[in-house]
Design an enzyme around this catalytic site. Structure first.
Site, PDB file in Angstrom:
ATOM      1  CE1 TYR A  45      23.929  -4.081  -2.034  1.00 35.31           C
ATOM      2  CE2 TYR A  45      22.185  -2.534  -1.214  1.00 35.31           C
ATOM      3  CZ  TYR A  45      22.771  -3.826  -1.144  1.00 35.31           C
ATOM      4  OH  TYR A  45      22.078  -4.942  -0.564  1.00 35.31           O
ATOM      5  CG  ASP A 104      32.631  -0.184   1.734  1.00 36.16           C
ATOM      6  OD1 ASP A 104      33.099   0.635   2.144  1.00 36.16           O
ATOM      7  OD2 ASP A 104      33.023  -1.459   1.807  1.00 36.16           O
ATOM      8  CG  HIS A 121      28.423 -10.840   4.238  1.00 34.23           C
ATOM      9  ND1 HIS A 121      27.952 -10.516   2.977  1.00 34.23           N
ATOM     10  CD2 HIS A 121      28.757  -9.375   4.469  1.00 34.23           C
ATOM     11  CE1 HIS A 121      27.573  -9.330   2.832  1.00 34.23           C
ATOM     12  NE2 HIS A 121      27.999  -8.655   3.604  1.00 34.23           N
ATOM     13  CG  PHE A 158      22.485  -5.757   4.062  1.00 24.99           C
ATOM     14  CD1 PHE A 158      23.187  -6.518   3.127  1.00 24.99           C
ATOM     15  CD2 PHE A 158      22.940  -5.484   5.490  1.00 24.99           C
ATOM     16  CE1 PHE A 158      24.322  -7.471   3.756  1.00 24.99           C
ATOM     17  CE2 PHE A 158      24.025  -6.209   5.978  1.00 24.99           C
ATOM     18  CZ  PHE A 158      24.847  -6.943   5.347  1.00 24.99           C
TER      19      PHE A 158
END
Length: 230
Positions: A68, A66, A192, A79
């Site tokens: 931020y 998703d 992750h 990212f």
């Protein structure tokens, strides 16, 4: 929904854009905005990844989840955050591994547009979120669209490296036919980079050097992962 994307994506994504789930998603987002809810990223930036990285130029796909959900952070690239915004923890860990892997010191920002323009598709599987509410727009229709994006990249005859970090991203590995399977691509899976899982195998996974080694071995120019400060 008529997104602002590079024309090279239009034909591969035509069916996904025209499906009822996208119309329903469009209606949902309009209703949320009409109710006064803040949605990130802003509408003009939601398809930024597909605007900056044409399909023929994709050589790496980094898959996020998703956007931020803090004000001023998301701008359509997984990212990445806008300049002047504090670098999030997951991106700090990405920078740490980049330094350990290739000796590239982190820049003073979290803006990854340079990567996008260099052929790195920075795609989130869900492309919007309500302010302060992580995962609030999952199962609203984005997944069908972004699955179509992943399939379009996987259909390229030229080699592409798929960097799948975390279980959510790794669930899409079945879309990709790797060299070992008689295809053209490489999947590099790792935990992750978030602080919760980075020490479980993300650090030391060397995704950047391994990506460039694969591309070079298949006659594709490697990615310049260094991010300019200016």
């Amino acid at each position: 929904m008529t997104p602002r994307i590079d024309p090279s994506w239009m034909a591969p994504l035509a069916e996904a854009l025209a499906c009822p789930s996208m119309a329903a998603l469009d209606a949902f987002l309009a209703a949320e905005a009409a109710a006064g809810k803040a949605i990130f990223p802003p509408a003009a930036d939601r398809f930024r990844a597909l605007e900056l990285t044409p399909l023929p130029r994709v050589k790496v796909l980094i898959l996020g989840q998703d956007p931020y959900h803090g004000p001023g952070q998301a701008h359509g690239l997984a990212f990445s955050v806008q300049r002047g915004v504090k670098v999030p923890p997951s991106l700090i860990n990405i920078y740490k591994e980049l330094d350990a892997d290739l000796g590239i010191a982190p820049p003073g920002h979290g803006h990854l547009e340079h990567w996008a323009r260099a052929g790195v598709l920075l795609l989130n599987t869900v492309m919007t979120v309500e302010s302060g509410k992580a995962a609030s727009h999952r199962a609203r229709g984005w997944e069908r669209f972004t699955d179509a994006v992943i399939r379009a990249v996987a259909a390229k005859p030229e080699p592409v490296v798929f960097l799948l970090w975390g279980a959510h991203a790794q669930a899409k590995a079945g879309f990709v036919r790797t060299v070992e399977q008689g295809g053209a691509h490489l999947v590099l899976a790792a935990p992750h980079p978030s602080p919760l899982s980075a020490y479980k195998g993300w650090f030391g996974s060397r995704p950047f050097s391994r990506t460039n080694a694969f591309l070079a071995s298949h006659g594709v120019a490697p990615v310049n992962w260094a991010l300019p400060d200016a």
